[in-house]
Motif scaffolding. Sequence first.
Motif, PDB file in Angstrom:
ATOM      1  N   SER A 285       0.851  -1.179   0.000  1.00  0.00           N
ATOM      2  CA  SER A 285       0.000   0.000   0.000  1.00  0.00           C
ATOM      3  C   SER A 285       0.891   1.234   0.000  1.00  0.00           C
ATOM      4  O   SER A 285       1.914   1.263   0.690  1.00  0.00           O
ATOM      5  CB  SER A 285      -0.919   0.020   1.224  1.00  0.00           C
ATOM      6  OG  SER A 285      -1.798   1.134   1.181  1.00  0.00           O
ATOM      7  N   SER A 339      -3.821  -6.473  -9.230  1.00  0.00           N
ATOM      8  CA  SER A 339      -5.050  -5.745  -8.908  1.00  0.00           C
ATOM      9  C   SER A 339      -4.818  -4.854  -7.696  1.00  0.00           C
ATOM     10  O   SER A 339      -4.286  -5.312  -6.673  1.00  0.00           O
ATOM     11  CB  SER A 339      -6.188  -6.729  -8.624  1.00  0.00           C
ATOM     12  OG  SER A 339      -6.499  -7.478  -9.781  1.00  0.00           O
ATOM     13  N   TYR A 340      -5.204  -3.597  -7.806  1.00  0.00           N
ATOM     14  CA  TYR A 340      -5.037  -2.626  -6.730  1.00  0.00           C
ATOM     15  C   TYR A 340      -6.345  -1.870  -6.506  1.00  0.00           C
ATOM     16  O   TYR A 340      -7.029  -1.498  -7.468  1.00  0.00           O
ATOM     17  CB  TYR A 340      -3.947  -1.609  -7.080  1.00  0.00           C
ATOM     18  CG  TYR A 340      -2.570  -2.202  -7.229  1.00  0.00           C
ATOM     19  CD1 TYR A 340      -1.666  -2.204  -6.163  1.00  0.00           C
ATOM     20  CD2 TYR A 340      -2.155  -2.742  -8.438  1.00  0.00           C
ATOM     21  CE1 TYR A 340      -0.399  -2.730  -6.301  1.00  0.00           C
ATOM     22  CE2 TYR A 340      -0.888  -3.275  -8.586  1.00  0.00           C
ATOM     23  CZ  TYR A 340      -0.012  -3.274  -7.514  1.00  0.00           C
ATOM     24  OH  TYR A 340       1.246  -3.799  -7.659  1.00  0.00           O
ATOM     25  N   GLU A 341      -6.662  -1.635  -5.234  1.00  0.00           N
ATOM     26  CA  GLU A 341      -7.767  -0.737  -4.918  1.00  0.00           C
ATOM     27  C   GLU A 341      -7.225   0.680  -4.878  1.00  0.00           C
ATOM     28  O   GLU A 341      -6.200   0.938  -4.237  1.00  0.00           O
ATOM     29  CB  GLU A 341      -8.403  -1.073  -3.577  1.00  0.00           C
ATOM     30  CG  GLU A 341      -9.584  -0.156  -3.254  1.00  0.00           C
ATOM     31  CD  GLU A 341     -10.232  -0.435  -1.916  1.00  0.00           C
ATOM     32  OE1 GLU A 341     -11.414  -0.111  -1.751  1.00  0.00           O
ATOM     33  OE2 GLU A 341      -9.538  -0.982  -1.026  1.00  0.00           O
ATOM     34  N   SER A 343      -8.054   4.480  -3.747  1.00  0.00           N
ATOM     35  CA  SER A 343      -8.919   5.302  -2.899  1.00  0.00           C
ATOM     36  C   SER A 343      -8.415   6.731  -2.909  1.00  0.00           C
ATOM     37  O   SER A 343      -7.212   6.979  -3.093  1.00  0.00           O
ATOM     38  CB  SER A 343      -8.946   4.766  -1.460  1.00  0.00           C
ATOM     39  OG  SER A 343      -9.410   3.427  -1.425  1.00  0.00           O
ATOM     40  N   SER A 382     -13.308   4.891  -1.969  1.00  0.00           N
ATOM     41  CA  SER A 382     -12.784   3.953  -2.971  1.00  0.00           C
ATOM     42  C   SER A 382     -13.305   4.294  -4.364  1.00  0.00           C
ATOM     43  O   SER A 382     -14.504   4.504  -4.556  1.00  0.00           O
ATOM     44  CB  SER A 382     -13.174   2.524  -2.609  1.00  0.00           C
ATOM     45  OG  SER A 382     -12.715   1.622  -3.599  1.00  0.00           O
ATOM     46  N   GLY A 384     -12.558   2.009  -6.702  1.00  0.00           N
ATOM     47  CA  GLY A 384     -12.715   0.668  -7.228  1.00  0.00           C
ATOM     48  C   GLY A 384     -11.390  -0.066  -7.294  1.00  0.00           C
ATOM     49  O   GLY A 384     -10.351   0.424  -6.832  1.00  0.00           O
ATOM     50  N   VAL A 385     -11.419  -1.260  -7.870  1.00  0.00           N
ATOM     51  CA  VAL A 385     -10.225  -2.103  -8.031  1.00  0.00           C
ATOM     52  C   VAL A 385      -9.854  -2.137  -9.516  1.00  0.00           C
ATOM     53  O   VAL A 385     -10.705  -2.384 -10.374  1.00  0.00           O
ATOM     54  CB  VAL A 385     -10.476  -3.522  -7.498  1.00  0.00           C
ATOM     55  CG1 VAL A 385      -9.269  -4.423  -7.778  1.00  0.00           C
ATOM     56  CG2 VAL A 385     -10.774  -3.482  -6.006  1.00  0.00           C
ATOM     57  N   THR A 416      -3.627   0.257  -2.946  1.00  0.00           N
ATOM     58  CA  THR A 416      -3.406  -0.923  -2.118  1.00  0.00           C
ATOM     59  C   THR A 416      -3.580  -2.180  -2.947  1.00  0.00           C
ATOM     60  O   THR A 416      -4.618  -2.355  -3.620  1.00  0.00           O
ATOM     61  CB  THR A 416      -4.401  -0.950  -0.937  1.00  0.00           C
ATOM     62  OG1 THR A 416      -4.255   0.241  -0.168  1.00  0.00           O
ATOM     63  CG2 THR A 416      -4.153  -2.158  -0.052  1.00  0.00           C
ATOM     64  N   VAL A 418      -4.557  -5.870  -3.760  1.00  0.00           N
ATOM     65  CA  VAL A 418      -5.606  -6.732  -3.207  1.00  0.00           C
ATOM     66  C   VAL A 418      -5.511  -8.134  -3.812  1.00  0.00           C
ATOM     67  O   VAL A 418      -4.804  -8.349  -4.797  1.00  0.00           O
ATOM     68  CB  VAL A 418      -7.018  -6.154  -3.460  1.00  0.00           C
ATOM     69  CG1 VAL A 418      -7.166  -4.847  -2.717  1.00  0.00           C
ATOM     70  CG2 VAL A 418      -7.271  -5.950  -4.947  1.00  0.00           C
TER      71      VAL A 418
END
Length: 418
Positions: A285, A339-341, A343, A382, A384-385, A416, A418
């Motif tokens: 993150s 894959s990353y979120e 925010s 957020s 999204g991812v 971050t 995921v």
Amino acid sequence: MASVACLVAATAGSSAVITGLPADASSGRPTTAVAPLAAAGPQPGTYVGRAFDTCAAPSQSAMNAWRTGSPYRAIGIYISGASRSCAQPNLTATWVTNQTNNGWRLIPIELGMQAPCGTRTPKMSGTPATAWAQGATAASSAVNAAQALGIPAGSAIYNDIEHYPSNASCRAAVLSYLSGWTQRLHTLGYLSGMYSSGSSGIADVCGAYNDTRYLRLDHLWFAWWNGAANTDAGQYCPDAYYANHQRLHQYAGDVTETWNGVKMTIDRNYVDVASGTEPQPPAFSVTVDNTSTGQFTASTNWGTSSYSSQRSGPDYRFAEPVAASDTAWYQASLPATASYEVSVWYPADAGYNDSTPYLVVTPDGNQTVRVNQRLNGGQWVSLGVFTLAAGGGNRVGVSRWTTGTGYVIADAVRITRV
């Protein structure tokens, strides 16, 4: 640690002191290479017990004498780094193979860039993003050195950062450097370790144990010359941190010992490490604020404000909407394509934009997510991812090109894995 004197060998009871004793000088026979030239497994592997380190790798005859006479079964060796102060005539792939076949565990050490606020040189950059990249470069060099010596993947390599007078900016540089070091070592299949004094580097690393801006080390090697052969770091690191067989304690330094007639000046260590049982570092993150040096860019059309108490950091940026491209960009270095979120953080106000376009840079092009900045301020929201690419560069942008009304706000972004 780096100041430990080089090997001194002598015959017990004799006044003569012989320095730089060549391999097998006691027998007059050349060292016989052991094939294949590789360490007997990852180093130091799983080991609990005493270890020593000394500036130059000892000769074969000295290692043999200490193997049968001393309480030590592991040795720290300086394999790489621009700050190494001793020549290493004995440190070869043959030497590595011979020692590990004889039951020695090796603790590979990189002695390279030092803290920007310290006195030793060369120094790492005081800019965190640059220090991160320098740590990654150091890791690549250290792995090259390890592989040339036959020290395989799965081994830990320990970055020696000598004592420094810590402060906030210096701490950020050191932690970023170690994050780059850890990230690259993991990519190359090695474990990451760090050696430093308890009162500087160790305190800084443990103070950031739960700070998601940085990557955790696998092993922690702390210098605290209290004479206690254990892995208690006292006030420098809580017992709960690096607790799963992840600690090495240098408990005495610059001491002289003689075993089987061979004298060396060493540092004493107690080691409790395990191979393959280290917990995985936390999910990656990174948080980038509009004040993050070298990671945020915006034109002069973007103003600066500290009006709202909901802001992240000391201030945030704002601009009027316009039908033109004028994006404020957040940059970050990511460890892998994954894959990353994503925010975002912003202060909310009735006068801010009700349709702010955030641009997320993906391998398939920019993805746009619109956010009403009149709502949900002062918290992470957020977007999204997304699949994001490995490496550095622009990651998230805040665009002024919107039909919404009110100021467009650029404050902080968090990415971050995921």
